[in-house]
Design a protein around this motif. Structure first.
Motif, short mmCIF file in Angstrom:
data_model
loop_
_atom_site.label_atom_id
_atom_site.label_comp_id
_atom_site.label_asym_id
_atom_site.label_seq_id
_atom_site.Cartn_x
_atom_site.Cartn_y
_atom_site.Cartn_z
N LEU A 74 -12.56 1.99 64.68
CA LEU A 74 -13.37 2.15 65.91
C LEU A 74 -14.57 1.78 65.86
CD1 LEU A 74 -13.05 2.73 68.94
CD2 LEU A 74 -13.54 5.02 68.23
N GLU A 75 -15.62 2.30 64.88
CA GLU A 75 -16.99 1.76 64.92
C GLU A 75 -17.19 0.47 64.75
OE1 GLU A 75 -20.65 2.70 62.07
OE2 GLU A 75 -18.78 3.76 61.67
N GLN A 76 -16.28 -0.56 63.84
CA GLN A 76 -16.47 -1.99 63.62
C GLN A 76 -16.11 -2.71 64.98
OE1 GLN A 76 -14.58 -3.13 59.99
NE2 GLN A 76 -15.86 -2.06 58.92
N MET A 77 -15.08 -2.28 65.59
CA MET A 77 -14.67 -3.06 66.79
C MET A 77 -15.38 -2.55 67.82
SD MET A 77 -11.13 -2.47 68.84
CE MET A 77 -11.23 -0.75 69.21
N THR A 78 -16.12 -1.47 68.01
CA THR A 78 -17.15 -1.15 69.18
C THR A 78 -18.42 -2.24 68.74
OG1 THR A 78 -16.42 0.96 69.23
CG2 THR A 78 -18.74 0.40 70.16
#
Length: 219
Positions: A74-78
């Motif tokens: 999630l952090e990288q996609m965000t």
């Protein structure tokens, strides 16, 4: 009307951009005028995006790279969307090009075209016509019809607008940006984005045309 299901049949079409489609799934689509993004801005944005993808072991030349972005933590996609999707739309909102869709009679051509087959070929949920681009939320019962319908909208409106302006040649950029909506919260965020886009771009009243369905169901 429903949201993207990764376990259902999916159609991926590779043009300049990879396009995803799924029967009945809500899709967020952006198309823009040919002069809306200076070439040097576009090339810089694309080079920066590709460097980021390669650094995260994603090959941007493969049709499935968008799926790999969605599968990132999630952090990288965000981070990806904040750096590239958001920046893309910010560039559009700077108002590059002639911005002829600021003229109400030309925006009306686009509005009428978007609504012409509403309830027949597709369900139109929400859209805004900005001076140099269009954002819309819609769902297509037949996944194969998405790109065909986008081409039909752009061809018809481009011909009509050129005729009004006394100009010739391609009016819209060839490829559209599209994204299958994954859940209710994302759908509501995109609705807010469409609603607030004119204000965020610093437009005055009458410089954008907004439409929202008054009868669509909750997905």
């Amino acid at each position: 009307m429903r949201f993207f299901n990764p376990h259902d049949d999916l159609l991926i079409t590779q043009r300049k951009l990879p396009h995803w489609a799924q029967d009945g799934a809500v899709v967020f689509i952006t198309w823009r005028t040919l002069d809306s993004m200076p070439q040097e801005v576009l090339e810089g944005w694309r080079a920066e995006r590709n460097r980021w993808l390669v650094a995260h072991d994603i090959d941007p030349t493969l049709p499935g790279w968008k799926a790999q972005v969605q599968d990132l933590p999630l952090e990288q996609m965000t981070e990806y969307h904040e750096q590239f999707t958001t920046k893309w739309h910010e560039h559009l909102d700077l108002g590059h090009g002639a911005c002829v869709l600021r003229q109400p009679e030309l925006a009306q051509i686009v509005r009428d075209s978007l609504l012409y087959f509403d309830g027949d070929r597709y369900e139109m949920l929400d859209f805004v016509i900005m001076p140099n681009h269009v954002h819309l939320l819609a769902c297509f019962p037949d996944k194969a019809a998405l790109l065909e319908q986008c081409e039909s909208w752009k061809h018809f409106t481009g011909v009509q607008i050129n005729r009004r302006l006394g100009t010739k040649g391609r009016f819209w950029q060839q490829d559209a940006f599209d994204h299958l909506v994954r859940h209710e919260a994302q759908f509501r965020r995109l609705q807010r984005y469409i609603a607030e886009n004119p204000a965020h771009a610093g437009l005055r009243s009458g410089e954008a045309l907004r439409w929202k369905s008054s009868h669509h169901r909750s997905a």
